[in-house]
Design a protein around this motif. Structure first.
Motif, PDB file in Angstrom:
ATOM      1  N   TYR A  85     -24.721 -37.140  42.364  1.00  0.00           N
ATOM      2  CA  TYR A  85     -24.458 -37.157  43.800  1.00  0.00           C
ATOM      3  C   TYR A  85     -24.036 -38.547  44.257  1.00  0.00           C
ATOM      4  N   ARG A  86     -22.991 -38.580  45.082  1.00  0.00           N
ATOM      5  CA  ARG A  86     -22.468 -39.828  45.619  1.00  0.00           C
ATOM      6  C   ARG A  86     -22.201 -39.657  47.116  1.00  0.00           C
ATOM      7  N   PRO A  87     -22.319 -40.740  47.908  1.00  0.00           N
ATOM      8  CA  PRO A  87     -21.954 -40.649  49.326  1.00  0.00           C
ATOM      9  C   PRO A  87     -20.498 -40.222  49.475  1.00  0.00           C
ATOM     10  N   CYS A 119     -14.232 -28.051  44.604  1.00  0.00           N
ATOM     11  CA  CYS A 119     -14.731 -29.374  44.234  1.00  0.00           C
ATOM     12  C   CYS A 119     -15.011 -30.160  45.512  1.00  0.00           C
ATOM     13  N   SER A 120     -15.567 -31.334  45.348  1.00  0.00           N
ATOM     14  CA  SER A 120     -15.976 -32.119  46.523  1.00  0.00           C
ATOM     15  C   SER A 120     -14.798 -32.437  47.447  1.00  0.00           C
ATOM     16  N   ASP A 121     -13.631 -32.715  46.896  1.00  0.00           N
ATOM     17  CA  ASP A 121     -12.477 -33.057  47.733  1.00  0.00           C
ATOM     18  C   ASP A 121     -12.069 -31.910  48.652  1.00  0.00           C
ATOM     19  N   ASP A 122     -12.377 -30.683  48.258  1.00  0.00           N
ATOM     20  CA  ASP A 122     -12.002 -29.528  49.084  1.00  0.00           C
ATOM     21  C   ASP A 122     -12.744 -29.488  50.408  1.00  0.00           C
ATOM     22  N   LEU A 173     -23.986 -36.470  50.813  1.00  0.00           N
ATOM     23  CA  LEU A 173     -23.900 -36.738  49.380  1.00  0.00           C
ATOM     24  C   LEU A 173     -23.403 -35.482  48.686  1.00  0.00           C
ATOM     25  N   LEU A 174     -22.362 -35.640  47.867  1.00  0.00           N
ATOM     26  CA  LEU A 174     -21.804 -34.507  47.136  1.00  0.00           C
ATOM     27  C   LEU A 174     -21.703 -34.855  45.656  1.00  0.00           C
ATOM     28  N   PRO A 175     -21.774 -33.849  44.783  1.00  0.00           N
ATOM     29  CA  PRO A 175     -21.779 -34.125  43.348  1.00  0.00           C
ATOM     30  C   PRO A 175     -20.373 -34.238  42.756  1.00  0.00           C
ATOM     31  N   ASN A 176     -20.259 -35.072  41.708  1.00  0.00           N
ATOM     32  CA  ASN A 176     -19.040 -35.057  40.913  1.00  0.00           C
ATOM     33  C   ASN A 176     -19.183 -34.007  39.817  1.00  0.00           C
ATOM     34  N   THR A 225     -22.316 -24.073  39.745  1.00  0.00           N
ATOM     35  CA  THR A 225     -22.968 -24.982  38.832  1.00  0.00           C
ATOM     36  C   THR A 225     -21.991 -26.101  38.454  1.00  0.00           C
ATOM     37  N   PHE A 226     -22.532 -27.212  38.007  1.00  0.00           N
ATOM     38  CA  PHE A 226     -21.678 -28.359  37.715  1.00  0.00           C
ATOM     39  C   PHE A 226     -20.733 -28.086  36.563  1.00  0.00           C
TER      40      PHE A 226
END
Length: 323
Positions: free
Chosen positions: A212-214, A180-183, A204-207, A317-318
């Motif tokens: 996508y968010r900064p 995930c993005s936190d990793d 920018l990474l996806p939740n 994939t999301f």
């Protein structure tokens, strides 16, 4: 009445021998012809025609003046024909300024075929990221990855900029794949410094919903050259978010993988733009190059609203992110 029109009337009077005949030839009336000739005589301080009740005779000064005016108008007509031909025919010097990465990867490969098709065009290709004044520097066409706000210029978007979050297979084998993005805090990151502003390109990474968010991450390595960033990524120095034209070769040959589906730069002015001076009549040499470029992009799956990156299959994939 402008001077050129007066000269045309003067020559018609000389050729036809009377104000009435000159008026018919110039689609006007004898009074206008007489006034035009008289105005020329006042400006020159010379008598061009001797007038009598029965006939009009050219003076010696008028004879010499008619010879010069005829030569001048003939040269002007030839010049106008040549200019029209050069504007309507793809020929002459075409000066193009292209952004470094896009120029190397997309423009340079099509130059040979373009020059082979348009043999009368002498191409001058400048590769740099400088935002120079293209009018002051006599540049016919600029290709920039970003919009230029200048009322004197036309900026035509030829493709958006789609970014892909990339890493090399070897890096993922050595360091693992983020779930995930936190990793990403546990991974190396290659940052890009924008030369013009000296600011770092945002990440920018996806939740989990794919939005996508900064994202604030430490850049372990930084460069201000896009191709170098792509090579550093291929060499296993970490993750990088690469525009589609920089990621393409690595993804296609397997030296890079894309972690997520691509995201599009959020600003409407972000994209690849063809920029040229605003004018009523676009020279043929500029028009055919734009057409050639857009056809080339269409062949590789790109247009003003789409790039091939939208169809690229990502590693994650999301729907399964974070599972």
């Amino acid at each position: 009445m402008d001077k050129l029109r007066s000269l045309e009337i003067f020559l018609a009077t000389y050729d036809h021998g009377s104000f009435a005949a000159a008026a018919r030839a110039c689609n006007t009336d004898p009074s206008t012809v007489s006034k035009a000739v008289h105005r020329l005589e006042l400006q020159l301080g010379l008598t061009l025609f001797q007038r009598s009740t029965r006939k009009l005779s050219i003076t010696a000064a008028g004879e010499r003046y008619a010879h010069t005016v005829r030569k001048m108008t003939k040269e002007l007509a030839i010049c106008e024909d040549e200019l029209k031909y050069s504007n309507d025919t793809p020929s002459g010097k075409l000066c193009i300024s292209a952004a470094v990465c896009y120029g190397h990867l997309y423009i340079r490969p099509l130059i040979s075929a373009f020059c082979e098709q348009y043999t009368e065009i002498e191409l001058v290709l400048e590769i740099n990221d400088l935002h120079v004044d293209i009018i002051e520097n006599n540049i016919d066409l600029a290709i920039r990855t970003g919009f230029v706000k200048d009322s004197r210029l036309v900026a035509r978007c030829v493709s958006p900029m789609d970014f892909l979050t990339c890493a090399s297979p070897q890096y993922l084998a050595n360091h693992g794949t983020p779930g995930c993005s936190d990793d990403f805090h546990q991974h190396q990151w290659i940052g890009f410094r924008i030369k013009e502003t000296q600011q770092l390109q945002p990440i920018l990474l996806p939740n989990s919903q794919g939005e996508y968010r900064p994202f604030s991450l430490k850049r372990n390595h930084i460069t201000d050259d896009g191709e170098t960033m792509a090579h550093m990524c291929v060499d296993g120095l970490g993750f990088a978010q690469l525009p589609h034209f920089l990621a393409k070769e690595g993804l296609q040959n397997g030296s890079l993988v894309s972690l997520y589906p691509c995201y599009r730069a959020p600003q409407p002015e972000s994209g690849v733009f063809v920029i040229y001076p605003k004018r009523d009549f676009l020279p043929a040499k500029v028009r055919v190059f734009i057409d050639f470029l857009t056809h080339y992009l269409d062949d590789i799956g790109e247009s003003a609203n789409h790039t091939w990156a939208k169809n690229w299959s990502p590693l994650i994939t999301f729907s399964n992110e974070g599972k």
